[in-house]
Design an enzyme around this catalytic site. Structure first.
Site, PDB file in Angstrom:
ATOM      1  N   LYS A 194       0.609  18.256  12.269  1.00  0.00           N
ATOM      2  CA  LYS A 194       0.945  16.863  11.954  1.00  0.00           C
ATOM      3  C   LYS A 194       0.325  16.494  10.624  1.00  0.00           C
ATOM      4  O   LYS A 194      -0.854  16.778  10.371  1.00  0.00           O
ATOM      5  CB  LYS A 194       0.375  15.944  13.054  1.00  0.00           C
ATOM      6  CG  LYS A 194       0.790  14.502  12.924  1.00  0.00           C
ATOM      7  CD  LYS A 194       2.091  14.256  13.631  1.00  0.00           C
ATOM      8  CE  LYS A 194       2.685  12.902  13.308  1.00  0.00           C
ATOM      9  NZ  LYS A 194       3.392  12.839  12.024  1.00  0.00           N
TER      10      LYS A 194
ATOM     11  N   LYS B  68      -8.980  15.169  12.073  1.00  0.00           N
ATOM     12  CA  LYS B  68      -8.629  13.791  12.446  1.00  0.00           C
ATOM     13  C   LYS B  68      -7.882  13.732  13.789  1.00  0.00           C
ATOM     14  O   LYS B  68      -8.183  12.910  14.640  1.00  0.00           O
ATOM     15  CB  LYS B  68      -7.750  13.213  11.329  1.00  0.00           C
ATOM     16  CG  LYS B  68      -7.788  11.718  11.229  1.00  0.00           C
ATOM     17  CD  LYS B  68      -7.144  11.316   9.906  1.00  0.00           C
ATOM     18  CE  LYS B  68      -7.317   9.855   9.671  1.00  0.00           C
ATOM     19  NZ  LYS B  68      -6.853   9.465   8.355  1.00  0.00           N
TER      20      LYS B  68
ATOM     21  N   LYS C  56      -0.082  19.371   5.840  1.00  0.00           N
ATOM     22  CA  LYS C  56       0.214  18.452   4.722  1.00  0.00           C
ATOM     23  C   LYS C  56       1.173  19.155   3.781  1.00  0.00           C
ATOM     24  O   LYS C  56       1.233  20.388   3.744  1.00  0.00           O
ATOM     25  CB  LYS C  56      -1.073  18.096   3.962  1.00  0.00           C
ATOM     26  CG  LYS C  56      -1.012  16.765   3.249  1.00  0.00           C
ATOM     27  CD  LYS C  56      -1.219  15.616   4.221  1.00  0.00           C
ATOM     28  CE  LYS C  56      -1.390  14.298   3.526  1.00  0.00           C
ATOM     29  NZ  LYS C  56      -1.837  13.256   4.452  1.00  0.00           N
TER      30      LYS C  56
ATOM     31  N   THR D  63      -3.085   1.301  11.303  1.00  0.00           N
ATOM     32  CA  THR D  63      -4.363   1.732  10.711  1.00  0.00           C
ATOM     33  C   THR D  63      -5.358   0.572  10.670  1.00  0.00           C
ATOM     34  O   THR D  63      -6.514   0.707  11.096  1.00  0.00           O
ATOM     35  CB  THR D  63      -4.141   2.302   9.292  1.00  0.00           C
ATOM     36  OG1 THR D  63      -3.129   3.299   9.361  1.00  0.00           O
ATOM     37  CG2 THR D  63      -5.418   2.931   8.746  1.00  0.00           C
TER      38      THR D  63
ATOM     39  N   ASN E 175      -1.857  -2.183   2.624  1.00  0.00           N
ATOM     40  CA  ASN E 175      -1.513  -2.202   4.038  1.00  0.00           C
ATOM     41  C   ASN E 175      -2.761  -2.180   4.936  1.00  0.00           C
ATOM     42  O   ASN E 175      -2.902  -3.008   5.838  1.00  0.00           O
ATOM     43  CB  ASN E 175      -0.606  -0.995   4.326  1.00  0.00           C
ATOM     44  CG  ASN E 175      -0.078  -1.028   5.727  1.00  0.00           C
ATOM     45  OD1 ASN E 175       0.385  -2.061   6.192  1.00  0.00           O
ATOM     46  ND2 ASN E 175      -0.176   0.074   6.422  1.00  0.00           N
TER      47      ASN E 175
END
Lengths: 66, 427
Positions: free
Chosen positions: B76, B100, B112, B200, B231
């Site tokens: 992921k 993470k 990534k 987040t 954000n």
């Protein structure tokens, strides 16, 4: 064992160290005399007057990148 | 020569990630074999693909996908479109994702990738063709049960929709809807998650609430400052405000604003939306010198912009009781030592901003189950996951008599170690 006259492409003694390295190959952009920025800063619209940028680090994540 | 001199003193994310990994691995005496496995990536995919431009010419592009580890579940991590995307940057960010997801207790690994491209130079139609052709080039190296990309720098929900559509279109008709969740961060009409935008920031506040519980303090009336009003910064301020905390300062790339009586969080956000996403020009606060920001009188600092902001040069000035790292790597190692010595708590980035990837997990799960969840349900689930991770970090830190950042890495590494020990290494 090294030969000066030809490129060695097969070698039984060849060893690659089993660890990852960070090469600072991240592209740079010349901004002003003596100043180079790496990572996201190198293409950011805010680079010339950013309040936050750090000269001493390669920025890979930034909430204000534009 | 000057460039080389500058390169030498620069510190990167990879260096930080590996230092922290090695430190935690030493602390827990991580099995040597597992340490070797986690020190290298599983797969590194580089694709070169051609795309027809609007003027009929053909350009070739280079795309990357680094898959670090999938012991806990499918890979992921985000896909970014930027000229600095290369295998090294992708490696560092992929490794970071493994820690993470493991810490958050998700059934995911870390990856990534992206395309080495400056998207400003291409039209929307060209970007669509580039994204679709990149997806085609990656082929079955990604998939909803193999590797699930997400938005990152210069990629968004629209690009995720193109990737999802391209990937699913290559499957047989009866399998198309089983493959749309090959990516997360999709638009709402294409299986996106309600509340993904605030996940987040909501997670940051969930960790701050857990901190308040552990320290026995009330967040109502506490003063906080936010660096970065994008954000993450905005949603953190939005949810902290709901708890009665008061934002006295905000800083972004354009300005540093201060009002000791409190800044109107929503008014500042509305102002920034109409001003190229910048806070400059807001009349509800005074502009102050950016150097004074971290030394302002407050209880909580939320650095939610970029890395290496709190350093040995400003750590001594900090008056806050807590640093909640909404951004990745905002506090450097020297600064953290100073802060801990002075009794300032630091909620580490890997834990503090994990609400985003937890939100992605729920989007994936929602799609997998063919369900559509409501905002309140989603936020409740994110809150639970973040709170559980926080408690686990505090408990592990006590057990090893170390700080919370080490504790977070220890939780992540212990999960990975347990999995490898149970399953062994094939054959």
């Amino acid at each position: 064992m090294q030969t000066d006259f030809s490129t060695v492409i097969f070698c039984e003694e060849h060893v690659v160290k089993n660890e990852l390295k960070e090469f600072h190959s991240l592209q740079t952009k010349y901004i002003a005399e003596g100043k180079f920025y790496f990572g996201l800063c190198s293409t950011c619209d805010f680079v010339n007057d950013c309040n936050l940028k750090s000269q001493d680090s390669i920025i890979l994540n930034c909430e204000h990148y534009q | 020569m000057e460039v080389k001199a500058q390169e030498k003193k620069k510190t990167g994310m990879y260096e930080n990630v590996m230092n922290q990994f090695n430190h935690a691995a030493d602390l827990m005496n991580l099995d040597k074999g597992i340490r070797k496995i986690l020190s290298s990536t599983n797969s590194e995919i580089v694709v070169h693909f051609p795309v027809k431009m609007d003027d009929g010419s053909i350009e070739t592009f280079t795309g990357y996908r680094v898959q670090h580890n999938n012991a806990l579940g499918p890979y992921k991590g985000g896909l970014r479109y930027h000229p600095t995307v290369d295998i090294d940057a992708a490696r560092a960010l992929a490794i970071w994702m493994t820690w993470k997801t493991a810490l958050a207790g998700l059934p995911f690994g870390g990856a990534k990738g992206g395309i080495e491209i400056d998207p400003k130079k291409y039209s929307m139609n060209e970007l669509e063709r580039i994204s679709r052709r990149f997806t085609f080039a990656l082929g079955d190296n990604i998939g909803p049960d193999l590797d699930i990309p997400a938005p990152d720098v210069n990629t968004n929900a629209q690009i995720m929709a193109w990737i999802s559509d391209t990937f699913a279109s290559q499957k047989s008709p009866s399998n198309r809807f089983n493959n749309l969740h090959v990516v997360t961060g999709k638009p709402m009409g294409s299986g996106g998650l309600e509340g993904r935008d605030r996940a987040t920031g909501f997670g940051v506040v969930a960790t701050i609430k857990s901190w308040a519980k552990v320290r026995g303090v009330d967040l109502k009336g506490m003063k906080y400052i936010v660096q970065g009003y994008g954000n993450v910064g905005y949603w953190t301020a939005h949810f902290l405000n709901q708890l009665g905390a008061i934002m006295v300062a905000a800083q972004d790339a354009s300005a540093t604003l201060y009002n000791e009586k409190g800044i109107d969080v929503e008014a500042l956000y509305q102002h920034s939306l109409g001003y190229k996403n910048q806070i400059e020009g807001f009349d509800g606060a005074e502009v102050i010198d950016s150097e004074k920001f971290f030394g302002l009188d407050c209880d909580i600092i939320v650095p939610a912009a970029l890395g290496n902001q709190i350093t040995k040069d400003n750590a001594h000035d900090i008056k806050a009781k807590l640093i909640a790292e909404g951004a990745n790597g905002p506090t450097d190692t020297d600064a953290e030592a100073i802060l801990l010595e002075r009794g300032v708590d630091v909620i580490p980035d890997i834990l503090c901003n994990s609400g985003g990837v937890i939100g992605s997990y729920y989007e994936w799960l929602q799609n997998k189950r063919s369900e559509i969840w409501k905002l309140d349900q989603v936020l409740d689930m994110i809150h639970d996951k973040v709170s559980i991770a926080f408690d686990k970090v505090v408990e592990t830190s006590k057990e090893y008599d170390t700080h919370w950042r080490n504790g977070a890495y220890l939780v992540a590494l212990k999960r990975l170690e347990q999995t490898y020990k149970e399953r062994g290494v094939f054959p």
